[in-house]
Scaffold this motif. Structure first.
Motif, mmCIF file in Angstrom:
data_model
loop_
_atom_site.group_PDB
_atom_site.id
_atom_site.type_symbol
_atom_site.label_atom_id
_atom_site.label_comp_id
_atom_site.label_asym_id
_atom_site.label_seq_id
_atom_site.Cartn_x
_atom_site.Cartn_y
_atom_site.Cartn_z
ATOM 1 N N PRO A 124 58.724 80.439 19.189
ATOM 2 C CA PRO A 124 58.756 81.779 19.193
ATOM 3 C C PRO A 124 59.452 82.798 18.633
ATOM 4 O O PRO A 124 59.362 84.032 18.288
ATOM 5 N N GLU A 125 60.581 82.242 17.679
ATOM 6 C CA GLU A 125 61.480 83.228 16.751
ATOM 7 C C GLU A 125 60.521 83.651 15.729
ATOM 8 O O GLU A 125 60.782 84.756 15.458
ATOM 9 N N TYR A 126 59.275 82.902 15.568
ATOM 10 C CA TYR A 126 58.400 83.626 14.430
ATOM 11 C C TYR A 126 57.538 85.033 14.897
ATOM 12 O O TYR A 126 57.201 85.655 13.985
ATOM 13 N N ASN A 127 57.744 84.840 16.195
ATOM 14 C CA ASN A 127 57.249 86.099 16.617
ATOM 15 C C ASN A 127 57.838 87.497 16.226
ATOM 16 O O ASN A 127 57.644 88.782 16.287
ATOM 17 N N ARG A 128 59.231 87.275 15.868
ATOM 18 C CA ARG A 128 60.163 88.419 15.571
ATOM 19 C C ARG A 128 59.733 88.862 14.259
ATOM 20 O O ARG A 128 60.348 89.816 13.486
ATOM 21 N N LEU A 129 59.213 88.069 13.428
ATOM 22 C CA LEU A 129 58.837 88.371 11.795
ATOM 23 C C LEU A 129 57.547 88.641 11.417
ATOM 24 O O LEU A 129 56.567 88.149 11.791
ATOM 25 N N SER A 130 57.443 89.861 10.536
ATOM 26 C CA SER A 130 56.160 90.315 10.244
ATOM 27 C C SER A 130 56.531 90.449 8.609
ATOM 28 O O SER A 130 57.376 90.670 8.276
ATOM 29 N N PHE A 131 55.283 90.563 7.966
ATOM 30 C CA PHE A 131 55.338 90.822 6.618
ATOM 31 C C PHE A 131 54.208 92.008 6.533
ATOM 32 O O PHE A 131 53.169 92.012 7.166
ATOM 33 N N ALA A 132 54.504 92.892 5.579
ATOM 34 C CA ALA A 132 53.648 94.029 5.310
ATOM 35 C C ALA A 132 53.486 94.284 3.780
ATOM 36 O O ALA A 132 54.312 94.315 2.901
ATOM 37 N N LEU A 133 52.277 93.860 3.366
ATOM 38 C CA LEU A 133 51.889 93.678 2.178
ATOM 39 C C LEU A 133 51.358 95.138 1.596
ATOM 40 O O LEU A 133 50.450 95.740 2.175
ATOM 41 N N PHE A 134 51.966 95.577 0.458
ATOM 42 C CA PHE A 134 51.439 97.059 -0.173
ATOM 43 C C PHE A 134 50.965 97.020 -1.564
ATOM 44 O O PHE A 134 51.749 96.214 -2.397
ATOM 45 N N GLY A 135 50.021 97.114 -1.832
ATOM 46 C CA GLY A 135 49.429 97.240 -3.210
ATOM 47 C C GLY A 135 48.170 97.328 -3.422
ATOM 48 O O GLY A 135 47.383 97.965 -2.424
ATOM 49 N N VAL A 136 47.340 97.054 -4.573
ATOM 50 C CA VAL A 136 45.911 97.510 -4.784
ATOM 51 C C VAL A 136 45.198 96.215 -4.774
ATOM 52 O O VAL A 136 44.955 95.934 -5.928
ATOM 53 N N ALA A 137 44.970 95.584 -3.526
ATOM 54 C CA ALA A 137 44.464 94.335 -3.471
ATOM 55 C C ALA A 137 43.866 94.228 -2.112
ATOM 56 O O ALA A 137 44.439 94.926 -1.080
ATOM 57 N N THR A 138 42.924 93.126 -1.881
ATOM 58 C CA THR A 138 42.359 92.932 -0.657
ATOM 59 C C THR A 138 42.848 91.608 -0.230
ATOM 60 O O THR A 138 43.186 90.705 -1.289
ATOM 61 N N PRO A 139 42.924 91.181 1.013
ATOM 62 C CA PRO A 139 43.353 89.805 1.417
ATOM 63 C C PRO A 139 42.600 88.673 0.730
ATOM 64 O O PRO A 139 43.047 87.677 0.558
#
Length: 177
Positions: A124-139
């Motif tokens: 559950p500790e990982y529920n506190r972690l998020s990544f936001a990716l910014f750029g000119v690309a798609t997943p």
């Protein structure tokens, strides 16, 4: 496009809500003639400073030289970053499309991000972690090895340039200033 402005505004808002934020600019790490060990070390080195974690990262990193660089980054997140605070944590990764020009595969990095997301089910500790990716690309651009699970987590948000009518409104507003 306004990506950097959006990132700054979101980070400020989250910080007022007691969320710990860090910004990693991939162009600041480097992409030309860099080894995977140096790239991951540089990426990891931005985190203690951003989150005000007092440690000797150089020693910590060297003590784990028997591990691959991506495993070291993963251990840093699990053993150092998450225990360092009980707040929500967001790591903004700016210019993520720059990673696609590395002279080595970035598939392991994106697979590690996906693993962090998947670990929410068991830790559950990982529920506190998020990544936001910014750029000119798609997943879909992020994992090129078709034998690996694709980078299917998250959601792409497409920003578009202003159309002519919107640009005229902005120009009128600037003229008044």
């Amino acid at each position: 496009m306004g990506k950097s402005s959006l990132r700054v505004q979101i980070a400020r808002r989250l910080q007022t809500e007691n969320t710990a934020c860090a910004i990693v600019d991939i162009t600041g790490i480097g992409t030309a003639q860099i080894t995977p060990v140096h790239w991951y070390a540089n990426f990891t080195a931005t985190l203690p400073n951003s989150f005000k974690i007092k440690m000797n990262l150089r020693t910590w990193w060297r003590d784990r030289e028997h591990l691959s660089p991506v495993v070291r980054l993963n251990e840093f997140i699990e053993q150092v970053l998450l225990p360092s605070s009980d707040r929500d944590i967001v790591i903004f990764i700016d210019e993520i499309d720059s990673i696609l020009s590395l002279n080595f595969s970035s598939d392991d990095f994106f697979a590690m991000l996906r693993r962090c997301y998947n670990k929410r089910a068991e830790n559950p500790e990982y529920n506190r972690l998020s990544f936001a990716l910014f750029g000119v690309a798609t997943p879909q651009n992020f994992i090129s090895d078709k034998t690996q699970t694709p980078f299917y987590i998250g959601r792409a948000i497409e920003l578009k340039g202003f159309d002519f009518a919107e640009a005229i409104l902005l120009a009128q507003g600037w003229a008044k200033k």
